[in-house]
Design a protein around this motif. Structure first.
Motif, PDB file in Angstrom:
ATOM      1  N   ALA A   1       0.828  -1.211   0.000  1.00 15.33           N
ATOM      2  CA  ALA A   1       0.000   0.000   0.000  1.00 15.33           C
ATOM      3  C   ALA A   1       0.860   1.257   0.000  1.00 15.33           C
ATOM      4  CB  ALA A   1      -0.927  -0.008   1.213  1.00 15.33           C
ATOM      5  N   ARG A   2       1.963   1.228   0.723  1.00 18.69           N
ATOM      6  CA  ARG A   2       2.854   2.393   0.751  1.00 18.69           C
ATOM      7  C   ARG A   2       3.441   2.662  -0.636  1.00 18.69           C
ATOM      8  NH1 ARG A   2       6.728   2.032   5.997  1.00 18.69           N
ATOM      9  NH2 ARG A   2       7.302   4.106   5.230  1.00 18.69           N
ATOM     10  N   SER A   3       3.747   1.593  -1.358  1.00 16.58           N
ATOM     11  CA  SER A   3       4.234   1.767  -2.734  1.00 16.58           C
ATOM     12  C   SER A   3       3.141   2.354  -3.617  1.00 16.58           C
ATOM     13  CB  SER A   3       4.711   0.428  -3.303  1.00 16.58           C
ATOM     14  OG  SER A   3       5.846  -0.039  -2.610  1.00 16.58           O
TER      15      SER A   3
ATOM     16  N   ARG B   1      -6.041   1.761  -0.581  1.00 19.09           N
ATOM     17  CA  ARG B   1      -7.208   1.566   0.281  1.00 19.09           C
ATOM     18  C   ARG B   1      -7.734   0.129   0.180  1.00 19.09           C
ATOM     19  NH1 ARG B   1      -9.743   5.387  -1.386  1.00 19.09           N
ATOM     20  NH2 ARG B   1      -9.385   6.967   0.192  1.00 19.09           N
ATOM     21  N   GLN B   2      -7.630  -0.465  -0.989  1.00 19.80           N
ATOM     22  CA  GLN B   2      -8.039  -1.866  -1.137  1.00 19.80           C
ATOM     23  C   GLN B   2      -7.240  -2.763  -0.196  1.00 19.80           C
ATOM     24  OE1 GLN B   2      -7.998  -3.400  -5.127  1.00 19.80           O
ATOM     25  NE2 GLN B   2      -9.153  -1.670  -5.967  1.00 19.80           N
ATOM     26  N   GLN B   3      -5.944  -2.496  -0.089  1.00 19.86           N
ATOM     27  CA  GLN B   3      -5.113  -3.308   0.805  1.00 19.86           C
ATOM     28  C   GLN B   3      -5.478  -3.076   2.266  1.00 19.86           C
ATOM     29  OE1 GLN B   3      -3.422  -5.732  -0.502  1.00 19.86           O
ATOM     30  NE2 GLN B   3      -4.170  -4.881  -2.447  1.00 19.86           N
ATOM     31  N   LEU B   4      -5.788  -1.827   2.612  1.00 18.87           N
ATOM     32  CA  LEU B   4      -6.214  -1.529   3.979  1.00 18.87           C
ATOM     33  C   LEU B   4      -7.486  -2.302   4.318  1.00 18.87           C
ATOM     34  CD1 LEU B   4      -6.117   0.072   6.635  1.00 18.87           C
ATOM     35  CD2 LEU B   4      -7.320   1.930   5.457  1.00 18.87           C
TER      36      LEU B   4
ATOM     37  N   SER C   1      -3.974   3.729   7.735  1.00 22.79           N
ATOM     38  CA  SER C   1      -5.122   4.640   7.660  1.00 22.79           C
ATOM     39  C   SER C   1      -4.656   6.088   7.691  1.00 22.79           C
ATOM     40  CB  SER C   1      -6.088   4.376   8.820  1.00 22.79           C
ATOM     41  OG  SER C   1      -6.619   3.068   8.761  1.00 22.79           O
ATOM     42  N   ALA C   2      -3.679   6.376   8.548  1.00 25.71           N
ATOM     43  CA  ALA C   2      -3.127   7.733   8.629  1.00 25.71           C
ATOM     44  C   ALA C   2      -2.428   8.106   7.330  1.00 25.71           C
ATOM     45  CB  ALA C   2      -2.153   7.829   9.797  1.00 25.71           C
ATOM     46  N   ASP C   3      -1.689   7.158   6.763  1.00 21.33           N
ATOM     47  CA  ASP C   3      -0.955   7.413   5.521  1.00 21.33           C
ATOM     48  C   ASP C   3      -1.921   7.771   4.387  1.00 21.33           C
ATOM     49  OD1 ASP C   3       1.186   7.672   3.833  1.00 21.33           O
ATOM     50  OD2 ASP C   3       1.925   5.626   4.097  1.00 21.33           O
ATOM     51  N   ILE C   4      -3.016   7.028   4.292  1.00 24.37           N
ATOM     52  CA  ILE C   4      -4.006   7.295   3.243  1.00 24.37           C
ATOM     53  C   ILE C   4      -4.675   8.649   3.474  1.00 24.37           C
ATOM     54  CG2 ILE C   4      -6.236   6.539   2.316  1.00 24.37           C
ATOM     55  CD1 ILE C   4      -5.256   3.646   2.752  1.00 24.37           C
ATOM     56  N   ALA C   5      -4.985   8.970   4.728  1.00 25.06           N
ATOM     57  CA  ALA C   5      -5.595  10.268   5.039  1.00 25.06           C
ATOM     58  C   ALA C   5      -4.659  11.411   4.657  1.00 25.06           C
ATOM     59  CB  ALA C   5      -5.951  10.339   6.522  1.00 25.06           C
TER      60      ALA C   5
ATOM     61  N   ALA D   1      -2.347  11.266   2.310  1.00 25.07           N
ATOM     62  CA  ALA D   1      -2.320  11.305   0.844  1.00 25.07           C
ATOM     63  C   ALA D   1      -3.545  12.025   0.291  1.00 25.07           C
ATOM     64  CB  ALA D   1      -2.249   9.887   0.287  1.00 25.07           C
ATOM     65  N   GLU D   2      -4.656  11.935   1.005  1.00 25.09           N
ATOM     66  CA  GLU D   2      -5.885  12.617   0.589  1.00 25.09           C
ATOM     67  C   GLU D   2      -5.996  14.013   1.187  1.00 25.09           C
ATOM     68  OE1 GLU D   2      -8.745   9.680   1.823  1.00 25.09           O
ATOM     69  OE2 GLU D   2      -8.823   8.811  -0.200  1.00 25.09           O
ATOM     70  N   LYS D   3      -4.918  14.451   1.870  1.00 26.56           N
ATOM     71  CA  LYS D   3      -4.817  15.799   2.442  1.00 26.56           C
ATOM     72  C   LYS D   3      -5.852  16.066   3.533  1.00 26.56           C
ATOM     73  CE  LYS D   3      -2.595  18.045  -1.513  1.00 26.56           C
ATOM     74  NZ  LYS D   3      -2.113  16.806  -2.103  1.00 26.56           N
ATOM     75  N   ASN D   4      -6.272  15.023   4.218  1.00 22.96           N
ATOM     76  CA  ASN D   4      -7.202  15.188   5.333  1.00 22.96           C
ATOM     77  C   ASN D   4      -6.401  15.153   6.633  1.00 22.96           C
ATOM     78  OD1 ASN D   4      -9.207  14.992   7.324  1.00 22.96           O
ATOM     79  ND2 ASN D   4     -10.607  13.971   5.913  1.00 22.96           N
ATOM     80  N   SER D   5      -5.917  16.321   7.035  1.00 25.82           N
ATOM     81  CA  SER D   5      -5.029  16.394   8.193  1.00 25.82           C
ATOM     82  C   SER D   5      -5.746  16.062   9.495  1.00 25.82           C
ATOM     83  CB  SER D   5      -4.411  17.795   8.281  1.00 25.82           C
ATOM     84  OG  SER D   5      -5.421  18.785   8.342  1.00 25.82           O
ATOM     85  N   ILE D   6      -7.023  16.385   9.581  1.00 30.10           N
ATOM     86  CA  ILE D   6      -7.774  16.122  10.815  1.00 30.10           C
ATOM     87  C   ILE D   6      -7.894  14.622  11.048  1.00 30.10           C
ATOM     88  CG2 ILE D   6     -10.011  16.404  11.941  1.00 30.10           C
ATOM     89  CD1 ILE D   6     -10.307  19.021  10.355  1.00 30.10           C
ATOM     90  N   LEU D   7      -8.300  13.902  10.014  1.00 23.03           N
ATOM     91  CA  LEU D   7      -8.441  12.452  10.126  1.00 23.03           C
ATOM     92  C   LEU D   7      -7.078  11.796  10.357  1.00 23.03           C
ATOM     93  CD1 LEU D   7     -10.707  10.366  10.011  1.00 23.03           C
ATOM     94  CD2 LEU D   7     -10.263  10.113   7.561  1.00 23.03           C
ATOM     95  N   ALA D   8      -6.058  12.266   9.644  1.00 24.62           N
ATOM     96  CA  ALA D   8      -4.713  11.703   9.806  1.00 24.62           C
ATOM     97  C   ALA D   8      -4.221  11.884  11.234  1.00 24.62           C
ATOM     98  CB  ALA D   8      -3.751  12.373   8.826  1.00 24.62           C
ATOM     99  N   SER D   9      -4.484  13.044  11.806  1.00 23.08           N
ATOM    100  CA  SER D   9      -4.062  13.316  13.180  1.00 23.08           C
ATOM    101  C   SER D   9      -4.717  12.353  14.160  1.00 23.08           C
ATOM    102  CB  SER D   9      -4.419  14.762  13.544  1.00 23.08           C
ATOM    103  OG  SER D   9      -4.045  15.061  14.863  1.00 23.08           O
TER     104      SER D   9
END
Length: 657
Positions: free
Chosen positions: A100-102, A113-116, A139-143, A145-153
């Protein structure tokens, strides 16, 4: 690269020995990593976890895959094969996270997200701590990547990494979150610390690129103002200043780099990254250019074209690289007897290697429908369709929508999560409302109130009262009077569930709206806007009513040290309303030499007069702007204070209307 250049390059790299011992192994990170649980926790028998072969979304298939994306996708497939061959649930989760990181690095977020989802589906109710941590981290990494800092935090706060690999991943994600929330030097500091614990050269090179991206994002003012006692960070800052200077004067870049190597002989920047950086800068810089500029020099856009042309020629005559100055030809695209296509082919026949223009959206829309163009074309506006798959087509302009999106980003970074939008009833106003609202909500905010105002009147009372629910307050007051059968004194009470206002307005409208906001009990609400609220010329008397208004604008306007500013004022004093277009012309000239560098490197920026410039995946120029706030009728540049992110689940229940 000629023999002389190659020799200097080789000498420089030989001088630059990489001594990892010079890294300051910060105490906090060292303790952090010492807590790693080295031994594996009890593993559980896995249920059927055959890899779900990722299905390529239809939209991704439309875009040509770059060589780097192909390599990363192949790497992901190898990790998935290892997951398929493993009978251990914890091990399977690890391989899927690596895959997923790749995918994330290849900008294939849906596949990540499919791998998650597969990891979640295969995890048993009693999954071990390593698998639980893997889910939170990915989950944080994907958030991010989608520029959702609140969810990533939130995901990062939940994560409890177990293995050393997860600890490093966790720390890298915190650096990525710092970058996403605009805390660029925090990101640099974390990644400099992280570098000491990375062993693989590819990981070091990737980490170096992240450091460089954070430094490149800084404005020139921010970069020059940075001070540190950390010799490694100091060396990075020094290198960033050298390369920033080289963007404007490429001919002296090599000598400046050799001097940097002498000043920083033991700096731990990787040879691979440094060599790549130098090669990328020089790749297109020593090639003779022949630029054709296609602009409508008569008609409704003639004044706009003249300002752009003046900026472009001023940049040309001020160019210090006399040895590689291009030839420039101008073509009048307002001549109805010739189509743009004919002018384009005529320019190429006359030797044009690069084209600047067109300016009108209709022609740009047509260019965006072609498969490829013979030579690079830098347009001076944007097509209506964001998606661009045309080879050699690059789009540049002063997009108001981009500014609205930057307002949304700053508001989120400052924990302003509930917005009201006030915009004019025009196509321009609707575009800004749409750009702000969609981006703001994609980042985790909520737009709770939207109201437009007419541009044919200076009376804003009625729409403002509706925006703040003041009419409802009056209705409640009258009901109370009816119940008690008596007159009472009452102060109208505006809605309390919003913590910011996005104002889309011109300077003329803003001068009437801001006092009206204050009159209607909103003096404590922060108001954000775009560059359109400022003419570009200080006028304390007329702009005093704008005090407190925060807006974004060009470095050319807010922090201008360019000698070309004086050239503009002296030669075109009556065209101050077109000053931003003059800056656009300056940057268009320099971008011809930097497009290849921007295209090849996701971490690359060009420090321009119109902003800190980057190229997105659609070959559209994006510009990071500066911020100012009106004080005493004058815009004052400032660097926004960025507090720690607030949990959106806490704020959403507060201050209900």
């Amino acid at each position: 690269m000629d023999t002389h250049t190659l020799t200097k390059h080789t000498i420089y790299l030989q001088r630059h020995n990489l001594l990892l011992d010079t890294i300051l192994k910060t105490h906090t990170l060292k303790l952090f990593l010492l807590t790693v649980v080295i031994t594996s926790t009890i593993t559980l028998t896995a249920c059927d976890t055959r890899p779900v072969k990722p299905e390529q979304p239809a939209t991704e298939g439309l875009r040509p895959v770059t060589e780097e994306q192909a390599t990363l996708s192949e790497e992901a497939e190898r990790w998935l094969l290892r997951a398929d061959n493993s009978d251990n649930q914890t091990e399977q989760a690890r391989y899927r996270v690596l895959a997923a990181r790749s995918y994330i690095e290849a900008d294939k977020i849906d596949l990540a997200r499919q791998q998650l989802e597969t990891i979640k589906r295969n995890a048993s109710p009693t999954a071990d701590k390593t698998t639980v941590a893997a889910i939170s981290l990915l989950s944080a990494d994907i958030a991010i990547a989608e520029k959702n800092s609140i969810l990533a935090s939130q995901f990062i706060a939940e994560a409890s990494p177990v293995t050393r690999e997860q600890q490093l991943y966790f720390y890298a994600l915190k650096a990525d979150l710092d970058y996403l929330t605009g805390k660029y030097m925090f990101a640099v500091d974390r990644r400099v610390q992280l570098d000491a614990y990375l062993i693989d050269e590819k990981d070091k090179n990737r980490n170096n690129k992240k450091i460089w991206a954070a430094l490149s994002t800084l404005s020139t003012t921010q970069l020059n103002n940075q001070r540190t006692d950390n010799p490694v960070i100091s060396g990075w800052l020094d290198l960033a200043r050298v390369m920033r200077s080289g963007q404007k004067n490429i001919s002296k870049l090599e000598n400046d780099l050799l001097d940097w190597g002498t000043r920083n002989p033991a700096h731990p920047v990787s040879k691979a990254f440094l060599s790549e950086l130098i090669d990328n800068y020089q790749a297109d810089s020593l090639t003779a250019k022949h630029i054709a500029v296609l602009l409508p020099m008569s008609g409704s856009l003639s004044k706009v074209s003249a300002a752009i042309k003046n900026g472009l020629l001023s940049a040309y005559y001020n160019d210090a690289d006399a040895s590689i100055k291009p030839a420039i030809d101008f073509y009048d695209s307002s001549d109805d007897s010739q189509s743009f296509r004919q002018l384009y082919e005529q320019a190429i026949d006359r030797g044009a290697t690069d084209i600047i223009g067109p300016l009108d959206k209709t022609t740009i829309n047509q260019l965006a429908q072609q498969r490829e163009l013979a030579v690079p074309v830098l347009t001076l506006n944007y097509s209506e369709n964001v998606f661009n798959n045309t080879e050699n087509l690059f789009q540049f302009g002063l997009s108001p929508e981009d500014e609205a999106r930057q307002v949304a980003e700053l508001a989120i970074r400052q924990n302003k999560l509930r917005a009201a939008v006030f915009y004019p009833d025009s196509d321009w106003g609707m575009r800004l409302n749409k750009a702000f609202s969609e981006h703001y909500e994609s980042l985790g905010g909520k737009v709770l109130a939207v109201k437009n105002y007419t541009t044919s009147s200076n009376d804003y009372r009625r729409p403002i009262r509706a925006l703040f629910n003041l009419d409802l307050s009056d209705i409640r007051h009258r009901r109370v009077e009816n119940i008690i059968s008596a007159r009472t004194q009452s102060e109208p009470y505006r809605r309390q569930d919003i913590d910011m206002i996005f104002l889309a307005a011109t300077h003329h409208s803003a001068r009437g709206i801001m006092p009206a906001f204050k009159f209607h009990h909103a003096s404590t609400l922060p108001v954000y806007s775009t560059s359109h609220v400022y003419t570009g010329k200080i006028n304390r008397d007329l702009d005093r009513d704008l005090d407190g208004l925060t807006f974004c604008d060009l470095p050319w306007i807010l922090q201008n040290t360019s000698p070309l500013k004086k050239v503009f004022i002296q030669n075109w004093p009556r065209q101050e309303s077109l000053t931003r277009l003059f800056a656009l012309g300056i940057d268009a000239y320099h971008l011809v030499y930097n497009l290849d560098y921007l295209k090849k490197n996701s971490y690359a920026f060009y420090d321009g007069q119109t902003g800190n410039i980057q190229l997105d995946e659609n070959n559209r120029i994006t510009r990071k702007l500066l911020w100012a706030r009106f004080k005493g009728g004058k815009p004052v540049y400032f660097e926004p204070v960025l507090p720690e992110l607030t949990d959106v689940t806490q704020t959403s229940s507060e201050n209900k209307p």
